[in-house]
Design an enzyme around this catalytic site. Sequence first.
Site, mmCIF file in Angstrom:
data_model
loop_
_atom_site.group_PDB
_atom_site.id
_atom_site.type_symbol
_atom_site.label_atom_id
_atom_site.label_comp_id
_atom_site.label_asym_id
_atom_site.label_seq_id
_atom_site.Cartn_x
_atom_site.Cartn_y
_atom_site.Cartn_z
ATOM 1 C CE1 TYR A 1 65.097 2.906 55.401
ATOM 2 C CE2 TYR A 1 63.398 4.529 54.976
ATOM 3 C CZ TYR A 1 63.902 3.250 54.827
ATOM 4 O OH TYR A 1 63.203 2.324 54.106
ATOM 5 N N GLY B 1 62.997 -5.049 60.884
ATOM 6 C CA GLY B 1 63.445 -4.046 59.921
ATOM 7 C C GLY B 1 64.898 -3.656 60.145
#
Length: 167
Positions: free
Chosen positions: A149, A115
Site C-alpha cells: 500500500y 495485486g
Amino acid sequence: MSFPLRIVVAKRTAAVAAQLAELGRRTFHDTFAAHNRPEDMAAYLEATFNPDRQLAELHDPDTVFLLAQLQQEVVGYAKLRLHSLLGLDGGQKPEDRLEVERLYVLEDWIGTGLGAALMRRTLEEARQQGSRAVVLGVWEKNDRALEFYRRFGFRVVGQHEFVLGSD
C-alpha cells in the site's frame, strides 16, 4: 504481466457470490490462520465468507466488487465501499470517499503484479465514482500488505479496531 488478465466489475449473481466466498475464505485463511486460534478463524470464515453474505454484499448499492480473472478463473478481487466512514475526520464527507475493504489475491499469484493491476483498477474506479479520497484498513503486523500500500501512496492516518473471535 504477460498473461491475459481481465479485471471486471462483478455480476450480482449467486455463482459470483459462491466464487467470492471460496476465494475470500482461502485468501483470508492463508494470510491470517497462523496468527489466530483455529476456532476463531473457523467462526470468522463461516460468518464472513459464506455465499449468502457474499450475495448480500454484491447487492449492496454502495459496494463494488472487481474480479481479477485469468482464463475465466477468478484469482483475486477487490471489494470497494463507496461513501466510506472509515477514518472520517469531519473535514470530508462520506460521499467523497471510497474504501478498499478487501484486496485479495491467491497466494500463488502474489508477487506477479496481479495485486498491483487490481489496485490500479481500484484507483481508476475511485476516479470514475468521483471519490476524492481512498482509504483502507490493514493489520499493522501485515508487513507485506503495508509495503504494498505504501508503494501506491497510502500512509497511516489512524487506527481502528478489527475483532476476530476473542482477539
